[in-house]
Structure formats: C-alpha cells, structure tokens
Design an enzyme around this catalytic site. Structure first.
Site, mmCIF file in Angstrom:
data_model
loop_
_atom_site.group_PDB
_atom_site.id
_atom_site.type_symbol
_atom_site.label_atom_id
_atom_site.label_comp_id
_atom_site.label_asym_id
_atom_site.label_seq_id
_atom_site.Cartn_x
_atom_site.Cartn_y
_atom_site.Cartn_z
ATOM 1 N N SER A 1 0.830 -1.208 0.000
ATOM 2 C CA SER A 1 0.000 0.000 0.000
ATOM 3 C C SER A 1 0.863 1.255 0.000
ATOM 4 O O SER A 1 0.365 2.363 -0.250
ATOM 5 C CB SER A 1 -0.935 0.012 1.213
ATOM 6 O OG SER A 1 -0.225 -0.260 2.414
ATOM 7 N N GLU B 1 -9.473 -9.424 4.196
ATOM 8 C CA GLU B 1 -9.782 -8.025 3.886
ATOM 9 C C GLU B 1 -11.136 -7.870 3.203
ATOM 10 O O GLU B 1 -11.446 -8.578 2.237
ATOM 11 C CB GLU B 1 -8.683 -7.431 2.993
ATOM 12 C CG GLU B 1 -8.898 -5.970 2.672
ATOM 13 C CD GLU B 1 -7.683 -5.303 2.036
ATOM 14 O OE1 GLU B 1 -7.781 -4.105 1.697
ATOM 15 O OE2 GLU B 1 -6.643 -5.969 1.886
#
Length: 276
Positions: free
Chosen positions: A48, A185
């Site tokens: 990320s 997730e």
C-alpha cells in the site's frame, strides 16, 4: 518499559487464549518509531506504500526493491514490534522458486519477521514450498489489492454463499500450507467469523468486522492523514492531518509576521568559537 515483541508462535497462542491484538502500517523510520512507542503489536510494511508514499493509483507498480527500501528503516525504527514485509506483485506469482528467492531477499536484506503474500488455494502449493524451507508466511485472502482489477475494483468479497465457502476453503488451504496467520480483507462480518472458526491460526481482519482475532488498519487512515478518501471500515482515532496543517500554517504566519524566530530560538553569542 518497552513492550515485549511478539513472535510467530505468539500469534496462535493469542488466538488460543482469546487475546486480541492490533496491527497497523508503517513505511518509514519515524512512523515506525512512533508505533513502537505505542501498544500496537504488529506492523505491516505493505505494498500500500504505492498509494500512501509513492502516489500510485494501485499497488501493482511497487517493486521488490521498493519494498526492501521501505522495510529496512521500519525494522530499525521498531525493534520491539513484530514486522511483516509485503511481497509485491510479480515477485512470487511465477513459481515457488521465484517466491522463495524473493522472500529470502526480503528477510535477509531487511531482517523483518515474516513475509506476507496474497492468494488462497491457488497459492497454497507455493506457500507450502516456502514454509517447508523455513520462511514464515502470513497469508492474505478476501479483497486482495494486487488483483483488485479482477474484482472490478476495491469491493467487498464473500458476499454470496459460494463466495463465503470459497474463502473458508482458501483459509483452510493456507493453514494446511503452513501460514501462521491470515489477513482477511473486506468481507462481511459473519463470513469473517466463519473463517476464524474454521482454522486454528489467527484471522487478522481489515474491514472484516469484530469477530476476528486482530484488527488491521493503515496508519494514515486511522490517524486521518490521507485526505478525503475514507473506506467504510476506517475509524479516525485522531486527526493528525488537520493538526499538521494547522502547525504548518502557524509556522508560515509567524515567518511572514517576523515573530519567529525569537531570541529563544536564535544563536545570540559566541563561546569558544561556537554561537549559542
């Protein structure tokens, strides 16, 4: 007193004891040192960083060298925190041999505690080869950012009976392959609960509701640093961006007013050749 650093064995122990723990991100030495001073047990140096640190639209452009570059200072900044290093897109999909080489580079060049990679049953054979040679692996299923385009973007996964069953199958396959924990997730709370009950390794949930063993958030999200983008599952626990902007504006105002620096922040006399 410094907190006691978790080990790979502690993950399963925490689950067995019903002890929840927290997991956030860091991509640099300073942030890592702040997390290390907190009670948060685990840091992910995630791919990320592509969006957070490098301004990319997705994680796909992040390279293995990028990851190593960012993991290394985080390890130095957080000696009392368990640190996972993400394996970026293209560093493990080709073959188990490629995955082993990439993981060994991350572990040897950064000294982080484990690697994390995305994928379920399809990646289980690769993960089995990795764990067989002693590489500690954290799994990641559900919404997997590296393949988000296949899902039509960043969308909740496991919302149908078939999708939920597939996630449970994936979790069991990863456990059998030797992972010590699994990130789940963007899945419905009930599905995450079923996944957690289906395996003995801890489930680390990000956008997965309350029935998991660990909560995961990106630090820039939970501290309200990232701007206007706010996923549904993110809670702002502080408003750091606002405080930083206010501090910068105060610095600017005192600069243009001429009120900074005062004598307190200036060198005023010379002592033995040094101005103090």
């Amino acid at each position: 007193m410094a907190k006691k650093k978790m080990t790979v064995l502690d993950f399963k122990k925490f689950k067995e004891e019903g002890r929840k723990f927290a997991y956030c991100t860091a991509y640099d030495y300073t942030t890592a040192s702040i997390v290390d001073e907190s009670e948060v047990e685990v840091i992910l140096v995630g791919d990320s960083l592509g969006m957070i640190m490098l301004g990319y639209d997705t994680t796909v452009g992040v390279t293995l060298d990028d990851m190593i570059h960012h993991i290394r200072p985080v390890v130095k900044g957080a000696p009392n925190t368990f640190i996972a290093g993400d394996m970026p897109f293209g560093s493990y999909q080709e073959s188990p041999e490629q995955a082993i080489r990439s993981a060994c580079r991350i572990l040897m060049e950064t000294n982080c505690d484990c690697v994390k990679l995305e994928g379920g049953s399809n990646m289980a054979p690769t993960i089995k080869r990795m764990t067989d040679v002693g590489i500690p692996v954290m799994g990641h299923i559900g919404m997997t950012p590296q393949s988000a385009t296949n899902f039509g973007g960043f969308k909740v996964q496991g919302g149908t009976p078939e999708g939920a069953a597939k996630l449970i199958e994936d979790a069991r396959a990863l456990e059998a392959a030797g992972v010590f924990s699994i990130v789940v997730e963007c899945v419905p709370s009930g599905v995450a609960k079923a996944i957690s009950q289906a395996v003995s390794v801890p489930i680390l949930g990000i956008g997965a509701g309350p029935y998991v063993d660990c909560q995961v958030l990106v630090t820039q999200d939970l501290l309200d640093m990232y701007g206007d983008f706010k996923p549904k599952f993110v809670k702002h626990f502080a408003h750091v961006r606002k405080a930083m902007v206010e501090g910068l504006n105060a610095f600017h105002q005192e600069t243009v007013d001429g009120t900074f620096p005062t004598p307190e922040f200036s060198f005023n006399k010379v002592v033995e050749g040094y101005e103090v």
